[in-house]
Scaffold this active site. Structure first.
Site, PDB file in Angstrom:
ATOM      1  N   ARG A 156      -5.259  -5.606  22.744  1.00 55.63           N
ATOM      2  CA  ARG A 156      -4.633  -7.037  21.617  1.00 55.63           C
ATOM      3  C   ARG A 156      -3.892  -6.730  22.911  1.00 55.63           C
ATOM      4  NH1 ARG A 156      -3.927  -4.754  15.454  1.00 55.63           N
ATOM      5  NH2 ARG A 156      -6.287  -5.002  14.774  1.00 55.63           N
ATOM      6  N   LEU A 197       0.840  -0.949  -0.241  1.00 56.31           N
ATOM      7  CA  LEU A 197       0.396   0.107   0.159  1.00 56.31           C
ATOM      8  C   LEU A 197       0.504   1.343  -0.083  1.00 56.31           C
ATOM      9  CD1 LEU A 197      -3.127  -0.805   2.053  1.00 56.31           C
ATOM     10  CD2 LEU A 197      -3.060  -0.538   0.388  1.00 56.31           C
TER      11      LEU A 197
HETATM   12  C1  LIG Z   1      -2.658 -11.013   8.213  1.00 57.84           C
HETATM   13  C2  LIG Z   1      -2.759  -9.385   8.275  1.00 57.84           C
HETATM   14  C3  LIG Z   1      -4.073  -8.454   8.417  1.00 57.84           C
HETATM   15  C4  LIG Z   1      -3.586  -7.076   8.890  1.00 57.84           C
HETATM   16  N1  LIG Z   1      -4.638  -6.476   8.906  1.00 57.84           N
HETATM   17  C5  LIG Z   1      -4.588  -5.285   8.670  1.00 57.84           C
HETATM   18  C6  LIG Z   1      -6.423  -4.690   9.041  1.00 57.84           C
HETATM   19  O1  LIG Z   1      -7.266  -5.145   8.979  1.00 57.84           O
HETATM   20  N2  LIG Z   1      -5.876  -3.139   8.741  1.00 57.84           N
HETATM   21  C7  LIG Z   1      -5.219  -2.291   9.080  1.00 57.84           C
HETATM   22  O2  LIG Z   1      -4.976  -1.044   9.050  1.00 57.84           O
HETATM   23  N3  LIG Z   1      -3.516  -3.013   8.740  1.00 57.84           N
HETATM   24  C8  LIG Z   1      -4.024  -4.339   8.781  1.00 57.84           C
HETATM   25  N4  LIG Z   1      -2.467  -5.280   8.775  1.00 57.84           N
HETATM   26  C9  LIG Z   1      -1.640  -4.838   8.878  1.00 57.84           C
HETATM   27  C10 LIG Z   1      -1.075  -4.136   7.267  1.00 57.84           C
HETATM   28  O3  LIG Z   1      -2.110  -4.956   6.296  1.00 57.84           O
HETATM   29  C11 LIG Z   1       0.398  -4.102   7.094  1.00 57.84           C
HETATM   30  O4  LIG Z   1       1.380  -3.343   8.094  1.00 57.84           O
HETATM   31  C12 LIG Z   1       0.394  -3.134   5.857  1.00 57.84           C
HETATM   32  O5  LIG Z   1      -0.298  -4.040   4.598  1.00 57.84           O
HETATM   33  C13 LIG Z   1       2.282  -2.827   4.839  1.00 57.84           C
HETATM   34  O6  LIG Z   1       1.766  -1.987   4.119  1.00 57.84           O
HETATM   35  P1  LIG Z   1       3.693  -1.441   3.129  1.00 57.84           P
HETATM   36  O7  LIG Z   1       2.788  -0.911   1.958  1.00 57.84           O
HETATM   37  O8  LIG Z   1       4.022  -0.978   4.675  1.00 57.84           O
HETATM   38  O9  LIG Z   1       4.219  -3.357   3.368  1.00 57.84           O
HETATM   39  P2  LIG Z   1       4.072  -4.091   2.375  1.00 57.84           P
HETATM   40  O10 LIG Z   1       2.330  -4.272   1.475  1.00 57.84           O
HETATM   41  O11 LIG Z   1       4.380  -5.373   3.228  1.00 57.84           O
HETATM   42  O12 LIG Z   1       4.741  -4.702   0.847  1.00 57.84           O
HETATM   43  C14 LIG Z   1       6.453  -4.618   1.156  1.00 57.84           C
HETATM   44  C15 LIG Z   1       6.764  -4.665  -0.385  1.00 57.84           C
HETATM   45  O13 LIG Z   1       7.819  -4.374  -0.188  1.00 57.84           O
HETATM   46  C16 LIG Z   1       8.782  -5.021  -0.907  1.00 57.84           C
HETATM   47  N5  LIG Z   1       9.844  -5.409  -0.789  1.00 57.84           N
HETATM   48  C17 LIG Z   1      10.387  -5.951   0.687  1.00 57.84           C
HETATM   49  N6  LIG Z   1      11.224  -6.545   0.706  1.00 57.84           N
HETATM   50  C18 LIG Z   1      12.274  -5.913  -0.434  1.00 57.84           C
HETATM   51  C19 LIG Z   1      13.218  -6.434  -0.741  1.00 57.84           C
HETATM   52  N7  LIG Z   1      13.736  -6.198   0.014  1.00 57.84           N
HETATM   53  N8  LIG Z   1      13.522  -5.396  -2.085  1.00 57.84           N
HETATM   54  C20 LIG Z   1      12.401  -5.065  -2.864  1.00 57.84           C
HETATM   55  N9  LIG Z   1      11.052  -5.577  -2.339  1.00 57.84           N
HETATM   56  C21 LIG Z   1      10.932  -5.691  -1.455  1.00 57.84           C
HETATM   57  C22 LIG Z   1       7.689  -6.346  -1.251  1.00 57.84           C
HETATM   58  O14 LIG Z   1       7.688  -7.036  -2.505  1.00 57.84           O
HETATM   59  C23 LIG Z   1       6.331  -5.415  -1.085  1.00 57.84           C
HETATM   60  O15 LIG Z   1       5.966  -4.978  -2.691  1.00 57.84           O
HETATM   61  C24 LIG Z   1      -2.485  -6.540   8.621  1.00 57.84           C
HETATM   62  C25 LIG Z   1      -1.439  -7.252   8.109  1.00 57.84           C
HETATM   63  C26 LIG Z   1      -1.552  -8.549   8.007  1.00 57.84           C
HETATM   64  C27 LIG Z   1      -0.537  -9.342   8.335  1.00 57.84           C
END
Ligand SMILES: Cc1cc2nc3c(=O)[nH]c(=O)nc-3n(C[C@H](O)[C@H](O)[C@H](O)COP(=O)(O)OP(=O)(O)OC[C@H]3O[C@@H](n4cnc5c(N)ncnc54)[C@H](O)[C@@H]3O)c2cc1C
Ligand code: HEM
Ligand code: SF4
Ligand code: FES
Lengths: 248, 223, 671
Positions: C338, C44
């Protein structure tokens, strides 16, 4: 339980592959299928062999990475699940399990059970979006009421995880369920109307270009789809496509 | 509409439309044949009308021929394309787990229908054309009365031909058991309003071929 | 005076962001074309950032280790996303969302950032709806809301149980549009293995093409890291198998401070582990606690019998059950936050009352809810003298309507029917509040290096409220970073393309290559997973839900020992010039083995209990709250930002003092 696994091994996209037999022992019925594969791989690593490459990530049936053709079925014998949600209790002691990659000309094998699904990406890029910039000044979300029915139906279509099981299962390697789901999601929503005609034409043209087969309406995709995407989405796409073509 | 009929979905429309046309024709055909069960006279009248009406002979008949040819040629084209969409086949594939035999084997049921059609043409259509347009006898008469009914009965005397017809129609039934619904789906008619069609499709797919079979048997046993 | 400058703008909190936007430098459209930005991660946070930056006209290169941006772990979020829309007219406002988030974070977050988050939250919903995200609606066609996680208003927007998926697909579609236009170059199946600094500024990254194994150089004028959380340091978590800390850790080693690593959220309602082969844990929505009652047997003999499979939960009489949450927290009961619920479950299981073969599970029982809803329904339907079975049936139907898909998912995994026998649940690592330290601009301590989403430390303090992570990820990517990065890049319009054939790139590429060669030639005897599991066990046992100084010290020593053994004994088969999943894992686990130690060190330094961090030494000693977490605002109202100095144990602590001008600090109470 003890199992014999017949697994497709292929070094890379250029090398020819073949089925290879492995044995695993003491598999618990509570394991997931991929945990059973982990056991096999640990065994292979410990004996200095290369582990079997397979795609997986979330292991809870939502990311769409995992993609195995198990005993002749995409995502294995259970229904409404992905490979990572399949459990070993679906099998019996002494079984032989055949494990192959998802096969289609448009999904070339990268290694072992890992396939390249970039064709899906290109189809989405051809029109799987609504052209709206992130300005922060879009109209208020509630300024556009959408009937609950349409919203729910759009959600059902949008539930597709892009795994490709529909293609793998289809005797024609057709991607119509996947494309239909995306087209239908936007076709059901007012936001999607402006670009509707171009979207369906461009996405279908890209789909054809990628070398997917044609739909014979066998319905196998709907049965094997882990997210229960309905054939109605293909019908809707066909209607949208006709409409768009007539408009010119 | 440019490119419509070369697109995958366009081809499906074409396939379905030709199939609809054939299914409609089938109803006409079975209705006409069924008359032979009840009245020799009526059957002869109707046959003569169909066989000599210029509209039917010079418009409907060629269209029908084209329809059949288009349908199976398109069927072959799609089959070839679809086969080439999977280069390496599965070592193990359990198609029965998710789809009907009929749906997976349209090309084979279609092929049998094609074989049957060829025989059917040799049996009825070629002699007709010969009599009417080569010999030039448009009267429809043989020894002073209409020949149609007698010819029909005569054809169904040999048991091998009856058996062949029955098999042909069983394949037609198999073809239609999937094809009927499939054609609607191809045209985009699949939603909550079309659920009732499914039952109708099954009935159509079984009853029409069954009717043909009954007619063949009837004439075999009642000549 | 610390070296940390949070760069929070002056002025009243509600005007800061607007004023800031009015006064930053902008890059004109023609110049944007000459500026490259690297976005690592397409969840996201990264996905929304990449799309927006490309819309603005920058050249974006985006990276993900999966085969598509759509597969980032954001896809797994179920519950929903918060936004201060006040559509329900229940008194919600920007201030209230801000307040709830700061309070929920146990007063360990930066006020200005959280206020901005609350401020842009409403825009997120507008944006997503415009993109075609099919949020749930009511019969009038307007957006529906649910309430989430102990707040007093209904402000959570949702799309069935797949909110994260739908939001991510929205961002993904926006990316696709830009990929088609050529403004985003997407590198799927590429892993970032290090960052390259030139003259102290982030100017590029080194990646490995996960299909061909090729090591590649990519340059840009700024680098954005949005690579998600590091929960997999525990081996078992609700994160994806590939979720990793590598990008965040590598930038830490190159100068970005790492903040509050010990703040982790352990979620109470996950499906328990069934054996040692377990590879990951699955979350069950928190909403289940609204209707389920949590218990374990009151008698230890019963617990033992259950663990051995000799007794069934339904055979235990009401009087022999210990509804420990209701017992300990009469006011909130099963709905305590939690962290409290998780610790209480662990306490019971540690005492031997766990209810599955592993002894690590508690019951979540819906029998009472069946009964309650059933009699309600019987009355509504005018059924006189309904039989017991009838009532249960009616009640089950209501529960099925509410949680049918969760019950089904449970049954698929555990193979027990939760309508007949109580569910089993156990806490699991779910979210990491800690992460790379960033200022108000979301820039790390390295100029030109940004960090967004779960990977940074901002906004959630010591504990995250439900449905706020999705909000933060999208706020960062759609609405915050695109402004703040422009301010920085306005100085780069004359820089020109950054060359990659420079000594700086040479050096970092060599580091990366050497590491890979080391793994492949090591000829060890143990698999990567072997070490990861051992690390996970130490983390769970000693740096898990409740922590104390002696155990934390042990953990640091043990992790260090495992790390040393890892470098001697790890075995990675295959070669570097092909897809090699073991090699990928090895690199990630190597980083976890360092991060884990810093994590324990951070927990050791923070001698207070706050949010997800519970120190046994810091509890209330008497009164009604006896035994509960005790925060220490006098000594610990700061962010711990760690500077890398070689060994994790040598990391240097920098403190960013937290000031609370708009919110009054209060101790939490759930009794
Ligand atoms: C089961 C579950 C349920 C959840 N439910 C909720 C909810 O209901 N409401 C809420 O607000 N939050 C919820 N969360 C938390 C939330 O989903 C996450 O904190 C959030 O989506 C993280 O988004 P992000 O974009 O930071 O990372 P991520 O979506 O984890 O994206 C990481 C990205 O980085 C890339 N990446 C990682 N390492 C590397 C690397 N070394 N090189 C290149 N690319 C890399 C991956 O390919 C990916 O594209 C939940 C989490 C989980 C696990
Ligand atoms: C002449 C020999 C025939 C052949 C070779 C043939 C072949 C085929 C094939 C291969 C298909 C599947 C096409 C696809 O991939 O979707 C098909 C579909 C169909 N056929 Fe035939 N067929 C023949 C005759 C007939 C006849 C005589 C009828 C009916 C009167 C008929 C009715 C249908 C129908 C209804 C469909 C479904 C159309 C759709 O899916 O849209 N076919 N045929
Ligand atoms: S339609 Fe179903 S089977 Fe096809 S990609 Fe989507 S989820 Fe997978
Ligand atoms: S691993 Fe994500 S769906 Fe199976």
């Amino acid at each position: 339980m003890n199992l014999t696994l017949k697994i497709w091994r292929q070094k890379d996209s250029k090398t020819k592959g073949q089925m290879v037999d492995y044995k695993v022992t003491d598999i618990s019925e509570h394991m997931s299928f991929l945990e059973m594969m982990d056991v096999l791989n640990e065994q292979l690593v410990n004996s200095g062999d290369e582990p079997v490459a397979f795609d997986h990530d979330c292991r809870e049936g939502i990311c769409g990475m995992c993609s195995m053709y198990i005993n002749g079925e995409a995502h294995g014998p259970d229904r409404g699940i992905t490979t990572c949600q399949l459990h070993m209790r679906m099998f019996n002691d002494g079984d032989t399990i055949t494990i192959e990659p998802f096969r289609a000309k448009a999904f070339p094998v990268i290694k072992d059970l890992v396939v390249d699904r970039m064709s899906f990406e290109r189809i989405q890029q051809a029109g799987g979006y609504i052209s709206v910039n992130t300005s922060g000044n879009t109209q208020d979300a509630n300024a556009l009421p959408i009937s609950k029915h349409a919203a729910d139906e759009a959600m059902d279509a949008a539930a597709c995880i892009g795994c490709g099981a529909c293609v793998a299962t289809c005797k024609n390697s057709s991607a119509m369920l996947f494309v239909g789901a995306k087209v239908a999601q936007y076709a059901l929503l007012p936001q999607g109307q402006v670009e509707a005609a171009d979207r369906v034409k461009n996405m279908v043209a890209q789909m054809d270009l990628e070398g997917f087969g044609n739909c014979t309406n066998t319905g196998a995709c709907e049965v094997e789809c882990p997210k229960g995407i309905s054939l109605e989405n293909i019908a809707r796409m066909n209607r949208e496509f006709l409409k768009a073509s007539i408009k010119g | 509409m440019s490119g419509f009929f070369t697109s995958s979905i366009g081809r499906k429309y074409a396939m379905a439309l030709s199939a609809f046309f054939l299914m409609f024709f089938l109803i006409m055909h079975v209705a006409l044949n069924a008359v032979s069960l009840f009245s020799e006279d009526a059957f002869n009248q109707a046959s003569h009308f169909m066989g000599t009406n210029p509209l039917i002979q010079f418009l409907m008949q060629p269209v029908l021929m084209l329809g059949v040819v288009f349908h199976f040629v398109m069927g072959f084209i799609l089959e070839i394309k679809n086969r080439s969409a999977r280069v390496v086949k599965y070592a193990k594939n359990n198609g029965a787990a998710n789809s009907t035999w009929m749906s997976r084997n349209m090309i084979y049921s279609g092929l049998f229908i094609l074989i049957f059609l060829v025989i059917h043409f040799l049996d009825f259509w070629i002699p007709e054309i010969n009599t009417k347009y080569i010999v030039g006898d448009m009267s429809g008469l043989h020894d002073g009365s209409f020949r149609y009914f007698h010819e029909l009965q005569h054809k169904f005397i040999p048991i091998w031909r009856v058996a062949l017809y029955c098999i042909g129609f069983i394949f037609l039934a198999l073809h239609l058991l999937h094809g009927f619904d499939s054609a609607f789906q191809s045209l985009g008619a699949n939603n909550k309003y079309t659920k009732g069609l499914k039952g109708f499709g099954k009935a159509y797919a079984i009853l029409i071929p069954l009717m043909f079979i009954i007619i063949a048997l009837f004439h075999h046993f009642n000549h | 005076m610390s070296v940390l400058d949070s760069k929070v703008p002056k002025g009243p909190i509600k005007d800061k962001w607007t004023d800031y936007k009015n006064h930053i430098d902008l890059v004109n459209p023609a110049n944007k074309r000459n500026i490259d930005i690297i976005v690592v991660g397409t969840g996201l946070a990264g996905g929304s950032a990449a799309a927006t930056l490309a819309e603005l006209g920058y050249n974006v290169k985006a990276f993900a280790y999966q085969d598509s941006p759509r597969r980032a772990h954001s896809i797994a979020a179920q519950g929903g996303i918060n936004a201060a829309k006040n559509y329900q007219g229940d008194g919600d406002s920007t201030y209230r969302l801000f307040y709830d988030t700061v309070k929920g974070g146990d007063y360990r977050s930066r006020e200005a950032n959280v206020y901005r988050l609350a401020e842009v939250s409403a825009n997120i919903i507008d944006q997503c709806v415009a993109q075609g995200v099919p949020f749930a609606r009511d019969y009038g066609g307007l957006l529906d809301n649910r309430s989430f996680g102990g707040v007093l208003v209904s402000r959570t927007f949702y799309a069935k149980g797949q909110t994260g998926q739908q939001l991510l697909l929205g961002a993904y579609s926006a990316m696709n549009r830009q990929i088609a236009r050529g403004k985003i170059e997407m590198f799927n199946r590429h892993e970032m293995l290090d960052v390259v600094l030139v003259d102290g500024k982030a100017r590029g990254i080194i990646t490995r093409n996960l299909i061909t194994g090729e090591i590649e150089r990519h340059s840009a004028h700024a680098v954005v890291i949005g690579t998600g959380g590091y929960g997999n340091v525990y081996f078992l978590s609700t994160n994806a198998m590939g979720s990793n800390a590598t990008a965040a850790w590598k930038i830490h080693k190159k100068g970005a401070f790492f903040a509050n690593p010990c703040y982790t959220q352990i979620h109470p309602t996950c499906i328990p582990r069934s054996g040692d082969y377990q590879s990951k844990l699955t979350l069950m929505s928190e909403s289940l606690r609204n209707d389920g009652r949590i218990w374990v047997p009151a008698k230890i003999e019963d617990a033992k019998a259950i663990q051995e499979g000799k007794l069934k939960p339904t055979q235990i009489a009401e009087a022999d059950r210990d509804y420990y949450l209701e017992r300990r927290y009469p006011a909130f009961g099963n709905l305590v936050p939690r962290d409290v619920a998780s610790r209480a479950a662990k306490e019971r299981c540690d005492a031997g009352y766990g209810v599955n073969a592993t002894g690590e599970a508690v019951y979540l029982d819906f029998a009472a809810a069946f009964q309650r809803y059933g009699s309600e329904q019987a009355k509504l339907k005018g059924i006189k003298n309904p039989s017991k079975e009838e009532v249960i049936k009616l009640g089950q139907a209501i529960i099925e309507e509410k949680y049918g898909n969760l019950f089904q998912m449970y049954e698929k995994i555990i193979a027990e029917n939760p309508y007949e026998t109580p569910m089993m649940i156990y806490p699991a690592t779910h979210y990491t509040m800690g992460g790379v330290w960033v200022d108000y601009n979301l820039m790390t301590t390295v100029p030109g290096l940004y960090c967004i989403g779960e990977a940074n430390f901002s906004d959630h303090g010591a504990n995250r409220l439900g449905a706020s992570a999705l909000m933060q990820g999208l706020a960062d990517g759609y609405f915050v970073l695109p402004y703040t990065i422009g301010d920085y890049l306005s100085n780069d319009i004359r820089t020109g393309k950054i060359p990659t054939d420079t000594p700086e790139f040479d050096a970092v590429e060599k580091e990366v290559q050497d590491k890979i060669d080391f793994f492949l030639n090591n000829n060890g005897t143990k698999s990567v997973d072997h070490f990861h599991k051992r690390l996970g066990k130490v983390m769970w046992d000693k740096v898990g839900m409740s922590r104390n100084a002696p155990q934390l010290k042990e953990a640091m020593a043990e992790i260090k020992a495992i790390r040393e053994e890892f470098w001697k004994e790890v075995k990675v088969p295959g070669s570097g010039s092909e897809m090699n999943l073991e090699l990928e894992k090895a690199g990630r686990v190597a980083d976890f083995l360092e991060l884990g130690e810093l994590f324990a060190k951070d927990a050791l330094v923070r001698e207070e209990s706050c949010g997800g961090h519970f120190r046994e030494e810091s509890t209330e000693l008497d009164g009604e709250q006896k035994g509960e977490a005790k925060r220490n605002d006098k000594d610990f109202a700061f962010v711990s930002a760690w500077e890398y100095k070689g060994e994790p144990a040598d990391a240097v602590l920098h403190k960013e003092e937290l000031e609370f001008n708009d919110i009054e600090l209060k101790q939490r109470s759930y009794k």
